[in-house]
Write a protein that holds these residues in place. Structure first.
Motif, PDB file in Angstrom:
ATOM      1  N   SER A 242      -6.553  -9.666  -3.014  1.00 37.54           N
ATOM      2  CA  SER A 242      -7.705  -9.916  -2.498  1.00 37.54           C
ATOM      3  C   SER A 242      -7.581  -9.213  -0.962  1.00 37.54           C
ATOM      4  O   SER A 242      -6.538  -9.273  -0.402  1.00 37.54           O
ATOM      5  CB  SER A 242      -7.644 -11.530  -1.979  1.00 37.54           C
ATOM      6  OG  SER A 242      -7.863 -12.099  -3.319  1.00 37.54           O
ATOM      7  N   LEU A 243      -9.038  -8.713  -0.612  1.00 34.30           N
ATOM      8  CA  LEU A 243      -9.194  -8.190   0.689  1.00 34.30           C
ATOM      9  C   LEU A 243      -9.843  -9.201   1.553  1.00 34.30           C
ATOM     10  O   LEU A 243      -9.496  -9.154   2.823  1.00 34.30           O
ATOM     11  CB  LEU A 243     -10.208  -7.054   0.675  1.00 34.30           C
ATOM     12  CG  LEU A 243      -9.631  -5.858  -0.460  1.00 34.30           C
ATOM     13  CD1 LEU A 243     -10.358  -4.753  -0.527  1.00 34.30           C
ATOM     14  CD2 LEU A 243      -8.044  -5.541  -0.192  1.00 34.30           C
ATOM     15  N   TRP A 244     -10.473 -10.202   0.956  1.00 33.93           N
ATOM     16  CA  TRP A 244     -11.192 -11.323   1.407  1.00 33.93           C
ATOM     17  C   TRP A 244     -10.697 -12.244   0.597  1.00 33.93           C
ATOM     18  O   TRP A 244     -11.012 -12.374  -0.569  1.00 33.93           O
ATOM     19  CB  TRP A 244     -12.851 -11.250   1.949  1.00 33.93           C
ATOM     20  CG  TRP A 244     -13.024 -10.402   3.201  1.00 33.93           C
ATOM     21  CD1 TRP A 244     -13.035  -8.992   3.318  1.00 33.93           C
ATOM     22  CD2 TRP A 244     -13.603 -11.049   4.110  1.00 33.93           C
ATOM     23  NE1 TRP A 244     -13.504  -8.890   4.549  1.00 33.93           N
ATOM     24  CE2 TRP A 244     -13.944 -10.088   5.391  1.00 33.93           C
ATOM     25  CE3 TRP A 244     -14.011 -12.254   4.668  1.00 33.93           C
ATOM     26  CZ2 TRP A 244     -14.422 -10.429   6.521  1.00 33.93           C
ATOM     27  CZ3 TRP A 244     -14.489 -12.909   5.924  1.00 33.93           C
ATOM     28  CH2 TRP A 244     -14.655 -11.623   6.721  1.00 33.93           C
ATOM     29  N   LYS A 245     -10.343 -13.552   0.914  1.00 32.65           N
ATOM     30  CA  LYS A 245     -10.085 -14.638   0.156  1.00 32.65           C
ATOM     31  C   LYS A 245     -10.701 -15.964   0.737  1.00 32.65           C
ATOM     32  O   LYS A 245     -10.344 -16.312   2.117  1.00 32.65           O
ATOM     33  CB  LYS A 245      -8.616 -14.526  -0.001  1.00 32.65           C
ATOM     34  CG  LYS A 245      -8.292 -15.857  -1.253  1.00 32.65           C
ATOM     35  CD  LYS A 245      -6.677 -15.733  -1.620  1.00 32.65           C
ATOM     36  CE  LYS A 245      -6.771 -16.837  -2.516  1.00 32.65           C
ATOM     37  NZ  LYS A 245      -7.383 -16.775  -3.887  1.00 32.65           N
ATOM     38  N   ALA A 248     -11.976 -15.480   4.297  1.00 29.50           N
ATOM     39  CA  ALA A 248     -11.373 -14.837   5.370  1.00 29.50           C
ATOM     40  C   ALA A 248     -10.606 -13.609   4.984  1.00 29.50           C
ATOM     41  O   ALA A 248     -10.253 -13.419   3.882  1.00 29.50           O
ATOM     42  CB  ALA A 248     -10.167 -16.021   5.771  1.00 29.50           C
ATOM     43  N   GLU A 249     -10.705 -12.599   5.896  1.00 28.05           N
ATOM     44  CA  GLU A 249     -10.138 -11.452   5.621  1.00 28.05           C
ATOM     45  C   GLU A 249      -8.686 -11.614   5.626  1.00 28.05           C
ATOM     46  O   GLU A 249      -7.816 -12.204   6.268  1.00 28.05           O
ATOM     47  CB  GLU A 249     -10.504 -10.476   6.647  1.00 28.05           C
ATOM     48  CG  GLU A 249     -10.124  -9.118   6.526  1.00 28.05           C
ATOM     49  CD  GLU A 249     -10.645  -8.291   7.705  1.00 28.05           C
ATOM     50  OE1 GLU A 249     -11.963  -7.901   7.417  1.00 28.05           O
ATOM     51  OE2 GLU A 249     -10.141  -7.732   8.516  1.00 28.05           O
ATOM     52  N   THR A 250      -7.753 -10.732   4.633  1.00 27.00           N
ATOM     53  CA  THR A 250      -6.653 -10.844   4.458  1.00 27.00           C
ATOM     54  C   THR A 250      -5.973  -9.489   4.948  1.00 27.00           C
ATOM     55  O   THR A 250      -6.666  -8.678   5.407  1.00 27.00           O
ATOM     56  CB  THR A 250      -6.240 -10.864   2.809  1.00 27.00           C
ATOM     57  OG1 THR A 250      -6.557  -9.439   2.349  1.00 27.00           O
ATOM     58  CG2 THR A 250      -6.868 -11.939   2.061  1.00 27.00           C
ATOM     59  N   ALA A 253      -6.873  -5.975   3.944  1.00 34.39           N
ATOM     60  CA  ALA A 253      -8.080  -5.183   4.163  1.00 34.39           C
ATOM     61  C   ALA A 253      -7.633  -3.960   5.185  1.00 34.39           C
ATOM     62  O   ALA A 253      -8.386  -3.296   4.806  1.00 34.39           O
ATOM     63  CB  ALA A 253      -9.035  -6.492   4.813  1.00 34.39           C
ATOM     64  N   MET A 260     -13.398  -1.354   2.628  1.00 36.58           N
ATOM     65  CA  MET A 260     -14.248  -2.331   3.519  1.00 36.58           C
ATOM     66  C   MET A 260     -15.346  -1.784   4.006  1.00 36.58           C
ATOM     67  O   MET A 260     -16.371  -2.452   4.201  1.00 36.58           O
ATOM     68  CB  MET A 260     -13.205  -2.942   4.582  1.00 36.58           C
ATOM     69  CG  MET A 260     -12.068  -3.592   4.134  1.00 36.58           C
ATOM     70  SD  MET A 260     -12.488  -5.052   2.820  1.00 36.58           S
ATOM     71  CE  MET A 260     -13.653  -6.019   4.149  1.00 36.58           C
ATOM     72  N   ARG A 270     -21.441 -15.774   2.588  1.00 35.87           N
ATOM     73  CA  ARG A 270     -20.779 -16.319   3.251  1.00 35.87           C
ATOM     74  C   ARG A 270     -20.799 -18.025   3.552  1.00 35.87           C
ATOM     75  O   ARG A 270     -21.704 -18.434   3.920  1.00 35.87           O
ATOM     76  CB  ARG A 270     -20.963 -15.581   4.818  1.00 35.87           C
ATOM     77  CG  ARG A 270     -20.700 -14.045   4.824  1.00 35.87           C
ATOM     78  CD  ARG A 270     -20.864 -13.514   5.951  1.00 35.87           C
ATOM     79  NE  ARG A 270     -20.802 -12.122   5.995  1.00 35.87           N
ATOM     80  CZ  ARG A 270     -19.575 -11.468   6.139  1.00 35.87           C
ATOM     81  NH1 ARG A 270     -18.297 -12.049   6.310  1.00 35.87           N
ATOM     82  NH2 ARG A 270     -19.441 -10.238   5.948  1.00 35.87           N
ATOM     83  N   GLU A 277     -15.747 -13.502  -1.169  1.00 34.51           N
ATOM     84  CA  GLU A 277     -14.343 -13.060  -2.351  1.00 34.51           C
ATOM     85  C   GLU A 277     -14.517 -11.495  -2.495  1.00 34.51           C
ATOM     86  O   GLU A 277     -15.393 -10.985  -2.982  1.00 34.51           O
ATOM     87  CB  GLU A 277     -14.326 -13.895  -3.468  1.00 34.51           C
ATOM     88  CG  GLU A 277     -14.207 -15.300  -3.341  1.00 34.51           C
ATOM     89  CD  GLU A 277     -12.699 -15.851  -3.183  1.00 34.51           C
ATOM     90  OE1 GLU A 277     -11.762 -14.935  -3.451  1.00 34.51           O
ATOM     91  OE2 GLU A 277     -12.370 -16.680  -2.661  1.00 34.51           O
ATOM     92  N   VAL A 278     -13.637 -10.717  -1.873  1.00 34.70           N
ATOM     93  CA  VAL A 278     -13.620  -9.407  -2.251  1.00 34.70           C
ATOM     94  C   VAL A 278     -12.313  -8.864  -2.704  1.00 34.70           C
ATOM     95  O   VAL A 278     -11.100  -9.121  -2.000  1.00 34.70           O
ATOM     96  CB  VAL A 278     -13.657  -8.475  -1.117  1.00 34.70           C
ATOM     97  CG1 VAL A 278     -13.526  -6.888  -1.191  1.00 34.70           C
ATOM     98  CG2 VAL A 278     -15.309  -8.989  -0.251  1.00 34.70           C
TER      99      VAL A 278
END
Length: 385
Positions: A242-245, A248-250, A253, A260, A270, A277-278
């Protein structure tokens, strides 16, 4: 099939092909008050075999008045109507007969009748399709060039496909289009994402060198019932980085800046503690993600394939596609979908969620507020169901 109180002598006569003798004994039984559904049905069968159509119709109708699901009487009605050239009416009874037969309990002497019903239904369907094709051809219909929506309606009508509808597991927003895959031209910002595929793949390859960056996609949540017997629970066969989970950005990222940056213009969904979720989604060789649906129809899911061997297929509703590196698509995950990696190598895609284009700014704000309020009362179990 139960014969109820059918006279044993009539049954014996029927079994040896003595239709007249069996009929006489059945008539006598009926006059004596023994007229259950199967007695009338057997009498109708005798009369049909003796070419006594009127009497056969009458007996069959009396049987069906007592038991509308009597298979023998239904088959007799169908055979009589076929003999009278009334194929349309017979088709109805053939259909009912096949429904009853599918429930089980078909006696050996009725199997031929069931087979006739199957053949008759298939013949009617073939004739109907030929007629429809000719009429549509004259009306200008051309498969592959005419309206895809009309083609789907035709396929559903003819039994070649089935209708699939939005079935969100948590939140349904009314009035939104029921589209499996959205037209690519509705998302011009995808051009910028696809233009960065090689850079994103390079970043992905760096991430893949550290196995600890991936974790099973499906993990049981505390206090929430899970699918204990589902083969992909806690399995690395379907894993994500996950880069966004959950909105929230992890830390990952920062390791994937080009990825990104490529999403800068994407209308990411959002909702606090939910999305965006990315992620990089990895499906190992031979893995199968079973049919399922997502949680909310206010968003759509995007796939951008990065590492894609052959024989990797994805189905949403009736639409089955193969991933191609660098060619993104957008789909509604609240319509039943599944994925399968039939190759001997791992498949990896970039996956992220976006707002539905039909939702205006006010609706997006209100949906976010609603879902966030709901989550404050009951924690959200996961973004993708």
């Amino acid at each position: 099939m139960k014969f109820g109180s059918v006279d044993s002598g009539a049954l014996a006569a029927f079994s040896r092909g003595d239709w007249r003798g069996a009929g006489e004994q059945l008539d006598a039984a009926i006059r004596g008050g023994g007229g259950d559904a199967e007695t009338f049905a057997l009498l109708a069968d005798c009369r049909r075999r003796l070419d006594e159509s009127s009497a056969a119709h009458e007996a069959a109708e009396r049987a069906l008045a007592i038991d509308p699901r009597n298979l023998r009487a239904t088959l007799v009605k169908a055979d009589l109507l076929v003999g009278e050239g009334k194929r349309r009416e017979a088709n109805f009874y053939h259909g009912v007969a096949l429904e009853i037969a599918a429930e089980g309990g078909v006696t050996p002497d009725l199997r031929d009748g069931v087979h006739r019903a199957q053949a008759a239904r298939a013949a009617v369907q073939a004739d109907l399709q030929a007629l429809v094709q000719e009429e549509l051809r004259e009306a200008g219909y051309r498969e592959g060039r005419s309206s895809p929506r009309f083609t789907l309606a035709l396929d559903v009508l003819m039994g070649r496909k089935q209708p699939y509808f939005q079935q969100p597991t948590a939140f349904y927003y009314p009035g939104l289009p029921n589209l499996e895959f959205y037209p690519r031209e509705q998302f011009p910002w995808l051009d910028a994402v696809e233009a960065e595929v090689e850079a994103m793949t390079t970043e992905l390859e760096g991430v893949l060198r550290d196995e600890a960056t991936f974790a099973p996609y499906l993990r049981p949540a505390a206090g929430i019932p899970g699918l204990a017997d589902y083969p992909l629970i806690n399995s690395m066969d379907w894993s994500t980085c996950s880069l966004w989970k959950s909105g929230a950005e992890t830390a990952m990222a920062a390791r994937c800046p080009r990825t990104m940056a490529a999403l800068a213009e994407a209308p990411l969904c959002r909702v606090k503690a939910r999305s965006p979720e990315v992620m990089f989604s990895q499906l190992r060789a031979g893995a199968h993600i079973r049919p399922h649906t997502g949680v909310a129809n206010t968003r759509l899911i995007c796939h951008v394939p990065l590492i894609v061997p052959s024989d990797c297929v994805f189905r949403v509703g009736n639409d089955v596609r193969e991933w191609e590196k660098g060619r993104g698509w957008v789909f509604d995950d609240t319509i039943e979908h599944e994925a399968r990696n039939g190759s001997d190598r791992t498949r990896v895609i970039l996956m992220f969620d976006i707002w539905r284009p039909e939702l205006g700014e006010e609706e997006r704000l209100l949906v976010s507020a609603l879902l966030e309020a709901m989550d404050a009362y009951s924690p959200h179990p996961g973004a993708h169901g």
